[in-house]
Design a protein around this motif. Structure first.
Motif, PDB file in Angstrom:
ATOM      1  N   GLU B 117      44.154  43.951  42.927  1.00 30.68           N
ATOM      2  CA  GLU B 117      44.108  44.002  41.467  1.00 30.68           C
ATOM      3  C   GLU B 117      45.354  44.670  40.898  1.00 30.68           C
ATOM      4  OE1 GLU B 117      40.167  44.389  39.617  1.00 30.68           O
ATOM      5  OE2 GLU B 117      41.077  45.927  38.344  1.00 30.68           O
ATOM      6  N   LYS B 125      49.151  36.225  38.693  1.00 32.38           N
ATOM      7  CA  LYS B 125      48.211  35.539  39.571  1.00 32.38           C
ATOM      8  C   LYS B 125      48.726  35.067  40.929  1.00 32.38           C
ATOM      9  CE  LYS B 125      44.614  34.348  36.344  1.00 32.38           C
ATOM     10  NZ  LYS B 125      43.982  33.356  35.495  1.00 32.38           N
ATOM     11  N   HIS B 128      48.811  37.838  43.351  1.00 35.16           N
ATOM     12  CA  HIS B 128      47.446  38.331  43.520  1.00 35.16           C
ATOM     13  C   HIS B 128      46.650  37.464  44.494  1.00 35.16           C
ATOM     14  CE1 HIS B 128      43.149  38.456  42.048  1.00 35.16           C
ATOM     15  NE2 HIS B 128      43.359  39.684  42.454  1.00 35.16           N
ATOM     16  N   TYR B 376      35.356  41.109  43.443  1.00 33.10           N
ATOM     17  CA  TYR B 376      36.162  41.407  42.249  1.00 33.10           C
ATOM     18  C   TYR B 376      37.376  40.485  42.124  1.00 33.10           C
ATOM     19  CZ  TYR B 376      33.960  45.906  40.962  1.00 33.10           C
ATOM     20  OH  TYR B 376      33.117  46.889  40.531  1.00 33.10           O
ATOM     21  N   ASP B 377      38.089  40.288  43.233  1.00 37.39           N
ATOM     22  CA  ASP B 377      39.393  39.628  43.123  1.00 37.39           C
ATOM     23  C   ASP B 377      39.335  38.124  43.270  1.00 37.39           C
ATOM     24  OD1 ASP B 377      41.482  41.751  42.789  1.00 37.39           O
ATOM     25  OD2 ASP B 377      40.355  42.555  44.475  1.00 37.39           O
ATOM     26  N   ARG B 381      37.322  36.773  39.410  1.00 37.71           N
ATOM     27  CA  ARG B 381      38.573  36.425  38.755  1.00 37.71           C
ATOM     28  C   ARG B 381      38.778  34.927  38.618  1.00 37.71           C
ATOM     29  NH1 ARG B 381      41.057  40.028  35.925  1.00 37.71           N
ATOM     30  NH2 ARG B 381      40.684  41.513  37.612  1.00 37.71           N
ATOM     31  N   TYR B 382      38.352  34.151  39.623  1.00 43.65           N
ATOM     32  CA  TYR B 382      38.729  32.738  39.629  1.00 43.65           C
ATOM     33  C   TYR B 382      37.551  31.770  39.568  1.00 43.65           C
ATOM     34  CZ  TYR B 382      43.296  34.544  40.879  1.00 43.65           C
ATOM     35  OH  TYR B 382      44.465  35.230  40.872  1.00 43.65           O
ATOM     36  N   LYS B 385      33.348  33.646  36.083  1.00 47.66           N
ATOM     37  CA  LYS B 385      33.833  34.711  35.212  1.00 47.66           C
ATOM     38  C   LYS B 385      32.760  35.184  34.235  1.00 47.66           C
ATOM     39  CE  LYS B 385      38.399  32.643  35.317  1.00 47.66           C
ATOM     40  NZ  LYS B 385      39.343  31.805  34.630  1.00 47.66           N
TER      41      LYS B 385
END
Lengths: 76, 561
Positions: B117, B125, B128, B376-377, B381-382, B385
């Protein structure tokens, strides 16, 4: 803000309980130890001494938890 | 399959099993107790950011004190002797102090929930995604390796079939993590630390007594193959694989001490997560620093027993005299052989418990960081949501279950292709060096752009993989640890160079977006801690503590150099 002491779940008490329990088991084993087992450990009654050391460690941890208890702020 | 009747089979009796079983009752009990404190996803993944520094500090080193560490370092002790301490004094402590003093303010201060994060906020992105996916995959595979090693040990020591111990261990770890989340993992790591010390310290004392005290050990090691060189840490030519003493020192300091260890300790989320769980900035910074104190003394209960085993256990002595070939034992068995020969029932059960504890905690650490990054990641995120926090808490529990199932699968693969797993693990260790390069540049150079973030990372990692392939196929020939030093070093340099070049031709992020993430743009108040309740006293000042730790390591290096 009011404060209260954390109840049973203080990790120090849990650690002291486990190590203390081990201390009791090993000390008892050490007291009834056969000579052959002592000879195996190069002449040291390691169960006895290890057990006693663990009992002392457990007592110190309980003391620490008693003297400096976890303080949990209570949200009103 | 391993032989059913191994030379390593330990003579465990009822009392030993009682001691082992008691430990598992406590482990599950902690999971149950920790469950009561979990009411939202932050509680589950980061222990509600509420733990005191000594707890997270011990967990910080316990998470790393896994099977590979304990068995591997005692094996190195048996083979190389004192130079093995470099893995602790050069290869861990400076990086841990650096994490606490320099990097933690950005990790904790920016309130990110994971290392990927931080990557997202600093570089966007693409960087990440690269970081999150490679981390999640690596963790679940390594969890499988830990699981397999545990099962192998149980099989050899106690004679249980491999699949029984794989499933039993997986179920135990899964239960306490799904119940209590990171708190359960961390509390168990602290408990494990004390059990390991209680197991290894008596072994060391009995072993030293057996060989005639410290002086006896010195005499016997000097007389053994490898000679007196094994008694001083420097220059450590055998360990580094360099013939030239000067090159060896350089290799150790820069290869092991800088790129490899800084990469591992400062960017690996398994470690950083423990610090993120602490109650405030001051405690977060103290986490790795407090951890460094026990860390510097662990060699004495891991490496010394290895050295004792090499001179006191007849089979291992012969193996070493023959130059490390023949016989049916290897250096990896050093600790087990010493336990077999010296410990009476009772203490033996405790020693087995210590080993099992360390194997399981390693796996638990992998899983508890895997579920955080995946939930979380990746998922939040993807994919799914803006759902309720409760949804992500439940997702986290299911992700843990899925991770465990995959780890059992990996363990099954590892049982068939043990070499493959060695390679994988070595490969993952290379990922850390470029990650560290990207982080450190990104934290101190505001011009570094988002594109530079992911391009640097990808090219650095590619370099590491390339060096790895070249050394495996024999194109470049470096013995010992030389190949990984060079691989990590090359990856680091390429990452920095590519990042600088790409930054020059792409547009930097707005300065306002980088507050809290880059050194020069973060106000001092945000980087330092306002001393809260329980942070007073000189012994709670992070920088001073780090200085004391560094001083002690230097003294240790001089005394045992």
């Amino acid at each position: 803000m009011a404060e209260k002491k954390a109840g049973a779940f203080d990790i120090r008490v849990v650690i002291a309980a486990l190590i203390g329990l081990y201390g009791v088991i090993l000390t008892v084993l050490g007291i009834v130890e056969k000579q052959a087992e002592i000879d195996k450990a190069a002449g040291i009654n390691i169960n006895l001494w290890g057990g006693i050391a663990m009992l002392v460690f457990a007592a110190l941890f309980v003391l620490w938890a008693r003297l400096r208890p976890i303080v949990v702020p209570v949200e009103e | 399959m391993l032989p059913l009747d191994s030379v390593l089979r330990l003579d465990a009796t009822a009392v030993d099993y009682v001691i082992i079983a008691t430990y598992f009752v406590f482990v599950l009990g902690i999971g149950y107790l920790a469950k009561r404190a979990v009411s939202n996803s932050l509680d589950f993944f980061l222990s509600g950011r509420s733990l005191p520094a000594w707890v997270t500090g011990l967990a910080f080193i316990s998470a790393n004190l896994g099977a590979i560490e304990i068995m591997g370092m005692s094996a190195n002790g048996a083979q190389y002797g004192m130079p093995t301490v470099h893995y602790f004094w050069i290869g861990a402590i400076p990086a841990m102090l650096f994490l606490g003093v320099v990097m933690m303010p950005f990790y904790y201060g920016s309130k990110v929930r994971s290392v990927p994060e931080f990557m997202l906020r600093r570089f966007g992105k693409p960087a990440h995604l690269v970081n999150a996916i490679s981390f999640a995959v690596a963790q679940v595979l390594i969890a499988g390796v830990n699981l397999f090693l545990l099962a192998t040990i149980v099989n050899v020591l106690l004679g249980w079939p491999i699949w029984v111990s794989v499933i039993a261990a997986a179920v135990i770890v899964l239960s306490y993590i799904t119940l209590g989340g990171l708190s359960a993992a961390i509390y168990n790591e602290v408990l494990q630390f004390f059990v390991i010390v209680a197991a290894l310290l008596p072994l060391t004392i009995v072993g030293l007594h057996k060989v005639g005290g410290y002086q006896g050990l010195i005499d016997k090691v000097t007389a053994s193959k490898g000679g007196a060189e094994q008694l001083s840490a420097w220059p450590g030519n055998d360990l580094s694989g360099f013939n030239n003493s000067f090159l060896s020192v350089i290799g150790l300091v820069f290869g092991l001490g800088f790129v490899l260890s800084f990469g591992y300790w400062t960017t690996n989320f398994v470690e950083v997560q423990r610090a993120m769980a602490s109650k405030n900035m001051s405690a977060a910074r103290r986490t790795p620093i407090i951890g460094s104190f026990p860390k510097m003394f662990i060699p004495f209960i891991v490496i010394i027993p290895g050295m004792i085993a090499a001179v006191a256990v007849p089979e291992l002595q012969q193996f070493k005299q023959a130059g490390g070939t023949g016989g049916n034992v290897t250096y990896n068995d050093a600790l087990l052989l010493l336990m077999r020969d010296l410990l009476p029932n009772g203490m033996l059960g405790l020693a087995i418990t210590g080993l099992l504890a360390s194997f399981m905690a390693g796996m638990a650490a992998n899983l508890s960081s895997f579920n955080t990054v995946t939930t979380y990641d990746l998922i939040e995120r993807y994919f799914v949501k803006d759902r309720s926090d409760d949804f992500y808490l439940r997702t986290g529990r299911w992700v843990t279950v899925a991770g465990t199932v995959i780890a059992i699968g990996t363990a099954a693969i590892a049982s068939g292709y043990s070499n493959l797993m060695d390679y994988l693990q070595q490969l993952f260790s290379f990922f850390n060096a470029p990650l560290f390069a990207t982080f450190i540049l990104g934290m101190f150079w505001k011009r570094m752009t988002a594109a530079a973030g992911w391009i640097g990372l990808v090219s650095g990692t590619t370099t590491a993989v390339l060096v790895f392939i070249l050394s495996e196929t024999g194109v470049i020939n470096l013995p010992g640890q030389g190949a990984s030093f060079v691989g990590a070093g090359a990856a680091f340099v390429v990452d920095i160079l590519v990042s600088v070049v790409v930054s020059k031709v792409t547009r930097a992020k707005e300065e306002s977006e980088l507050v809290g993430l880059v050194y020069s743009l973060t106000p001092k108040e945000q980087r330092t801690e306002a001393a809260g309740e329980g942070d007073h006293g000189w012994y709670r000042k992070p920088v001073l503590l780090a200085g004391i730790s560094l001083g002690m390591v230097i003294v240790l290096n001089i005394v045992f150099g």
